[in-house]
Scaffold this motif. Structure first.
Motif, short mmCIF file in Angstrom:
data_model
loop_
_atom_site.label_atom_id
_atom_site.label_comp_id
_atom_site.label_asym_id
_atom_site.label_seq_id
_atom_site.Cartn_x
_atom_site.Cartn_y
_atom_site.Cartn_z
N TRP A 108 0.84 -1.19 0.00
CA TRP A 108 0.00 0.00 0.00
C TRP A 108 0.89 1.25 0.00
CZ3 TRP A 108 -5.13 -0.26 3.18
CH2 TRP A 108 -5.84 -1.41 2.83
N ASP A 109 0.42 2.31 -0.64
CA ASP A 109 1.20 3.55 -0.72
C ASP A 109 0.55 4.64 0.12
OD1 ASP A 109 3.04 2.52 -2.57
OD2 ASP A 109 1.66 2.91 -4.24
N GLU A 110 1.40 5.47 0.68
CA GLU A 110 0.91 6.64 1.41
C GLU A 110 0.74 7.80 0.45
OE1 GLU A 110 3.04 7.94 4.81
OE2 GLU A 110 2.11 6.46 6.14
N LEU A 111 -0.36 8.54 0.61
CA LEU A 111 -0.55 9.73 -0.21
C LEU A 111 -1.28 10.80 0.58
CD1 LEU A 111 -3.77 9.86 -1.23
CD2 LEU A 111 -3.02 7.97 -2.64
N ARG A 112 -1.00 12.04 0.19
CA ARG A 112 -1.69 13.19 0.80
C ARG A 112 -2.88 13.53 -0.08
NH1 ARG A 112 -1.58 18.62 -0.02
NH2 ARG A 112 -1.97 19.97 1.81
N LEU A 113 -4.07 13.56 0.51
CA LEU A 113 -5.28 13.76 -0.28
C LEU A 113 -5.26 15.06 -1.06
CD1 LEU A 113 -8.15 12.44 2.05
CD2 LEU A 113 -6.91 11.24 0.25
#
Length: 413
Positions: A205-210
């Protein structure tokens, strides 16, 4: 026509005792909420303080009726049927207990259903009075003096038994619905955090800023008084988001307020896949409450007062999955930490944009959404079944308790 005093042995009350919230710590006193439209709820209790346990009296006993003698105007006179004896529970002074009068052969289940029916409840509410509009009480002598149409004991027992069957079916459906809802909550906790993966998915899974993947649709703030019922343009109000139990909104089919088309130039039109948040809530549970738009009418729908309409890139958040973003624990935690206000908690576009989430690839999002959507459909179907069963029971009460429909003679024997 028979007087209530000819049917029951009187109305016995408990006493007021000091107590604390919680059950299972010793002798307990019932709350007024222990009776609800014919049902007795023995878990609605408070633990009696040790110093007052010697003062407690009047246990709920098998085959008795409990009535709320003091409550709000809408709930005063509420009743519940007790099917077994509870030696460790006691009535407070706001509840009465009634048993069949010796020799009368009154079926107390039938009498409970009568007072739980709209005609019976209206009779009791009509006796209530009080100086405060928030709290009313019923005089004992006026209850005992009431006259009601009364079938013989055998027919009472048959009516009570028929309604009890419906009651048991309803209770079974309620338990099943609660179980399915709990299972779904557990599924969301596991699938939306990656603790459990669906078969075939192993990618990281990847982290992202909305905020790096969202644009916002301009809303327009109108009061209820400013809405235009003659217009075709639909208007999504934040109150409608809070009031729905669904995570999706088909704006083409759902009944919605209307707004003048003149405002269309001041607001953007919602599209399928948009995620619309209510930006204000008096309850922490309402923070992040949102609906995903699954349908729009030709005339259009605009986001209204206290809403944040977010349009996420589809390569980042899949349609169908967006509806469940509000249940991702880290999403709620971050928004709650940022929510400002004392009585009303406010969420802003900046708050939503600042959230950082760990998310799976879109293909896994779609698979997760399918599983959760299937669970939602099953829960919705059970809810419809439960509503129908409640309506059937209500119809049975209206017919059987008034004598409009009579049971076959062999049933009443």
């Amino acid at each position: 026509m028979r007087r209530i005093s000819d049917l029951i042995d009187g109305l016995a009350a408990g006493v007021s005792v000091r107590s604390v919230d919680g059950a299972g710590l010793g002798p307990s006193v019932l709350k007024t909420s222990a009776v609800d439209q014919g049902r007795f709820l023995p878990n609605e209790v408070k633990t009696i303080l040790a110093a007052d346990r010697g003062r407690a009296r009047c246990n709920p006993v098998a085959g008795s009726l409990i009535m709320s003698r003091m409550n709000t105007p809408a709930m005063v006179g509420d009743v519940g049927y007790v099917d077994k004896t509870y030696r460790n529970l006691y009535l407070p002074d706001r509840l009465w207990l009634a048993r069949s009068k010796r020799g009368a052969r009154t079926d107390m289940r039938w009498l409970t259903y009568f007072f739980a029916s709209e005609p019976g409840a209206a009779l009791l509410r009509g006796l209530a009075s009080g100086t405060s509009m928030s709290m009313q009480s019923i005089p004992k002598d006026r209850v005992l003096a009431l006259e009601i149409e009364t079938p013989d004991a055998d027919e009472q027992r048959a009516i009570g038994g028929a309604l009890a069957v419906a009651e048991r079916l309803i209770a079974t459906l309620e338990r099943l619905l609660a179980k399915k809802q709990a299972i779904k909550r557990g599924m969301m906790q596991e699938l939306l955090t990656g603790h459990t993966r669906l078969p075939g998915f192993t990618a990281k899974w990847d982290e992202l800023r909305l905020g790096d993947h969202v644009s916002y649709v301009k809303n327009v703030a109108l009061s209820r008084a400013q809405l235009d019922t003659s217009s075709a343009l639909r208007y999504l109000h934040y109150g409608d988001i809070h009031m729905t139990s669904s995570t999706v909104l088909d704006a083409a089919r759902a009944p919605m307020p209307r707004a003048s088309s003149a405002i269309a130039g001041r607001a953007g039109l919602l599209c399928v896949g948009d995620l619309v948040f209510a930006d204000a809530s008096e309850d922490p549970d309402g923070v992040a409450k949102s609906v995903e738009i699954t349908g729009v009418p030709p005339e259009g729908v605009v986001p209204g007062l206290h809403t944040i309409a977010a349009r996420f890139e589809k390569r980042v958040l899949a349609d169908g999955f967006k509806a469940y973003v509000q249940f991702i624990p880290s999403f709620r935690t971050q928004l709650l930490r940022l929510a400002a206000g004392t009585k009303v908690l406010a969420t802003t576009k900046a708050h939503v944009s600042s959230v950082v989430l760990s998310l799976p690839a879109v293909v896994e999002q779609r698979a997760i959404a399918t599983v959760l959507r299937d669970a939602d459909k099953e829960i919705a179907a059970l809810g419809v079944h439960l509503a129908k069963m409640r309506a059937i029971k209500q119809g049975m009460m209206q017919q059987l308790l008034t004598g409009r429909v009579r049971l076959p003679a062999e049933v009443a024997r």
